[in-house]
Design a protein around this motif. Structure first.
Motif, PDB file in Angstrom:
ATOM      1  N   PRO A   1       0.835  -1.200   0.000  1.00 42.38           N
ATOM      2  CA  PRO A   1       0.000   0.000   0.000  1.00 42.38           C
ATOM      3  C   PRO A   1       0.873   1.255   0.000  1.00 42.38           C
ATOM      4  N   ASP A   2       0.340   2.324  -0.527  1.00 38.81           N
ATOM      5  CA  ASP A   2       1.062   3.598  -0.593  1.00 38.81           C
ATOM      6  C   ASP A   2       1.485   4.007   0.812  1.00 38.81           C
ATOM      7  N   PRO A   3       2.775   4.193   1.045  1.00 39.07           N
ATOM      8  CA  PRO A   3       3.249   4.562   2.385  1.00 39.07           C
ATOM      9  C   PRO A   3       2.714   5.904   2.875  1.00 39.07           C
ATOM     10  N   ALA A   4       2.162   6.718   1.988  1.00 44.89           N
ATOM     11  CA  ALA A   4       1.575   7.993   2.432  1.00 44.89           C
ATOM     12  C   ALA A   4       0.467   7.751   3.448  1.00 44.89           C
ATOM     13  N   TRP A   5      -0.231   6.600   3.331  1.00 40.36           N
ATOM     14  CA  TRP A   5      -1.325   6.293   4.265  1.00 40.36           C
ATOM     15  C   TRP A   5      -0.816   5.992   5.669  1.00 40.36           C
ATOM     16  N   ASP A   6       0.486   5.793   5.840  1.00 41.00           N
ATOM     17  CA  ASP A   6       1.043   5.550   7.172  1.00 41.00           C
ATOM     18  C   ASP A   6       1.087   6.824   8.014  1.00 41.00           C
ATOM     19  N   GLU A   7       0.872   7.949   7.389  1.00 38.84           N
ATOM     20  CA  GLU A   7       0.840   9.229   8.098  1.00 38.84           C
ATOM     21  C   GLU A   7      -0.592   9.467   8.599  1.00 38.84           C
ATOM     22  N   PRO A   8      -0.783   9.629   9.907  1.00 36.08           N
ATOM     23  CA  PRO A   8      -2.140   9.789  10.449  1.00 36.08           C
ATOM     24  C   PRO A   8      -2.937  10.929   9.824  1.00 36.08           C
ATOM     25  N   SER A   9      -2.276  12.007   9.422  1.00 44.37           N
ATOM     26  CA  SER A   9      -2.993  13.171   8.909  1.00 44.37           C
ATOM     27  C   SER A   9      -3.323  13.071   7.415  1.00 44.37           C
ATOM     28  N   HIS A  10      -2.809  12.042   6.734  1.00 43.21           N
ATOM     29  CA  HIS A  10      -3.009  11.893   5.283  1.00 43.21           C
ATOM     30  C   HIS A  10      -4.486  11.667   4.976  1.00 43.21           C
ATOM     31  N   ARG A  11      -4.967  12.355   3.929  1.00 42.75           N
ATOM     32  CA  ARG A  11      -6.378  12.237   3.541  1.00 42.75           C
ATOM     33  C   ARG A  11      -6.525  11.933   2.057  1.00 42.75           C
ATOM     34  N   GLY A  12      -5.480  11.454   1.441  1.00 46.16           N
ATOM     35  CA  GLY A  12      -5.534  11.150   0.020  1.00 46.16           C
ATOM     36  C   GLY A  12      -4.875  12.235  -0.803  1.00 46.16           C
ATOM     37  N   LYS A  13      -4.881  12.027  -2.111  1.00 42.11           N
ATOM     38  CA  LYS A  13      -4.190  12.946  -3.013  1.00 42.11           C
ATOM     39  C   LYS A  13      -4.975  14.225  -3.282  1.00 42.11           C
ATOM     40  N   ASN A  14      -6.281  14.210  -3.035  1.00 41.68           N
ATOM     41  CA  ASN A  14      -7.112  15.354  -3.392  1.00 41.68           C
ATOM     42  C   ASN A  14      -7.488  16.247  -2.224  1.00 41.68           C
ATOM     43  N   LEU A  15      -7.080  15.898  -1.029  1.00 41.40           N
ATOM     44  CA  LEU A  15      -7.406  16.696   0.155  1.00 41.40           C
ATOM     45  C   LEU A  15      -6.136  17.050   0.905  1.00 41.40           C
ATOM     46  N   ALA A  16      -6.136  18.214   1.489  1.00 41.78           N
ATOM     47  CA  ALA A  16      -5.008  18.599   2.344  1.00 41.78           C
ATOM     48  C   ALA A  16      -5.034  17.720   3.587  1.00 41.78           C
ATOM     49  N   PRO A  17      -3.889  17.402   4.135  1.00 41.34           N
ATOM     50  CA  PRO A  17      -3.857  16.603   5.369  1.00 41.34           C
ATOM     51  C   PRO A  17      -4.497  17.373   6.520  1.00 41.34           C
ATOM     52  N   TYR A  18      -4.888  16.623   7.542  1.00 45.43           N
ATOM     53  CA  TYR A  18      -5.367  17.288   8.758  1.00 45.43           C
ATOM     54  C   TYR A  18      -4.245  18.174   9.264  1.00 45.43           C
ATOM     55  N   ARG A  19      -4.586  19.362   9.689  1.00 48.55           N
ATOM     56  CA  ARG A  19      -3.578  20.251  10.267  1.00 48.55           C
ATOM     57  C   ARG A  19      -3.156  19.789  11.645  1.00 48.55           C
ATOM     58  N   ASP A  20      -4.137  19.358  12.404  1.00 50.20           N
ATOM     59  CA  ASP A  20      -3.863  18.943  13.775  1.00 50.20           C
ATOM     60  C   ASP A  20      -4.733  17.728  14.087  1.00 50.20           C
ATOM     61  N   LEU A  21      -4.138  16.567  14.035  1.00 46.53           N
ATOM     62  CA  LEU A  21      -4.849  15.333  14.373  1.00 46.53           C
ATOM     63  C   LEU A  21      -4.104  14.696  15.536  1.00 46.53           C
ATOM     64  N   PRO A  22      -4.511  15.053  16.753  1.00 43.12           N
ATOM     65  CA  PRO A  22      -3.781  14.504  17.899  1.00 43.12           C
ATOM     66  C   PRO A  22      -4.003  12.999  18.024  1.00 43.12           C
ATOM     67  N   ALA A  23      -2.966  12.307  18.434  1.00 42.25           N
ATOM     68  CA  ALA A  23      -3.088  10.882  18.728  1.00 42.25           C
ATOM     69  C   ALA A  23      -4.021  10.722  19.914  1.00 42.25           C
ATOM     70  N   VAL A  24      -4.852   9.711  19.864  1.00 39.47           N
ATOM     71  CA  VAL A  24      -5.738   9.393  20.975  1.00 39.47           C
ATOM     72  C   VAL A  24      -5.467   7.952  21.400  1.00 39.47           C
ATOM     73  N   ALA A  25      -5.890   7.629  22.587  1.00 40.84           N
ATOM     74  CA  ALA A  25      -5.715   6.258  23.069  1.00 40.84           C
ATOM     75  C   ALA A  25      -6.484   5.305  22.164  1.00 40.84           C
ATOM     76  N   VAL A  26      -5.830   4.213  21.828  1.00 41.41           N
ATOM     77  CA  VAL A  26      -6.446   3.209  20.960  1.00 41.41           C
ATOM     78  C   VAL A  26      -6.692   1.965  21.799  1.00 41.41           C
ATOM     79  N   ALA A  27      -7.956   1.607  21.926  1.00 43.95           N
ATOM     80  CA  ALA A  27      -8.352   0.446  22.725  1.00 43.95           C
ATOM     81  C   ALA A  27      -8.316  -0.815  21.855  1.00 43.95           C
ATOM     82  N   ASP A  28      -8.616  -1.921  22.448  1.00 42.46           N
ATOM     83  CA  ASP A  28      -8.737  -3.189  21.735  1.00 42.46           C
ATOM     84  C   ASP A  28     -10.059  -3.826  22.143  1.00 42.46           C
ATOM     85  N   PRO A  29     -11.031  -3.826  21.258  1.00 39.64           N
ATOM     86  CA  PRO A  29     -10.961  -3.426  19.866  1.00 39.64           C
ATOM     87  C   PRO A  29     -10.884  -1.902  19.721  1.00 39.64           C
ATOM     88  N   ILE A  30     -10.433  -1.477  18.563  1.00 44.29           N
ATOM     89  CA  ILE A  30     -10.272  -0.053  18.296  1.00 44.29           C
ATOM     90  C   ILE A  30     -11.605   0.666  18.446  1.00 44.29           C
TER      91      ILE A  30
END
Length: 131
Positions: free
Chosen positions: A68-97
């Motif tokens: 897969p395109d490594p660009a998707w590994d960036e949390p703020s990435h939104r695809g080629k047609n949208l600007a990335p999130y300016r501020d997407l803070p990490a949040v706690a990730v539970a299991d299940p997510i």
């Protein structure tokens, strides 16, 4: 559009796994916030959780030899047609997510797959689904 229960990810056939990647990418992009009956719960959580779920999909893809395109590994990435999130803070990730991915949702997903002719089984001795 559906996000499969995360315990199913390692067991999804190729078509469903790759389709899940496309759906995650669509939701992270222009699909964010647009009504989709089976995934509306996603929009009640931070977009960071969708990123975390998408990472599970991409890790499984890589395990199987897909790239897969490594660009998707960036949390703020939104695809080629949208600007990335300016501020997407990490949040706690539970299991299940997603808390919506409970036992009832797992059963719903298994039934949905069975309707497509894909039969995964769970037993009390082997709680993870298997073919």
């Amino acid at each position: 559009m559906r996000l499969w229960h995360q315990t199913l990810i390692p067991h999804l056939p190729r078509q469903q796994l790759l389709g899940q990647h496309r759906e995650c990418a669509a939701l992270r992009g222009n699909g964010w916030g647009r009504a989709h009956a089976t995934v509306n719960y996603v929009f009640t959580h931070s977009p960071y959780l969708l990123y975390a779920y998408h990472r599970l999909i991409m890790e499984e893809m890589r395990r199987r030899g897909y790239r897969p395109d490594p660009a998707w590994d960036e949390p703020s990435h939104r695809g080629k047609n949208l600007a990335p999130y300016r501020d997407l803070p990490a949040v706690a990730v539970a299991d299940p997510i997603y808390p919506e991915h409970d036992a009832a949702y797992l059963r719903e997903c298994l039934d949905n797959l069975a309707g497509k002719g894909i039969h995964l089984y769970m037993t009390t001795n082997h709680p993870e689904p298997h073919l």
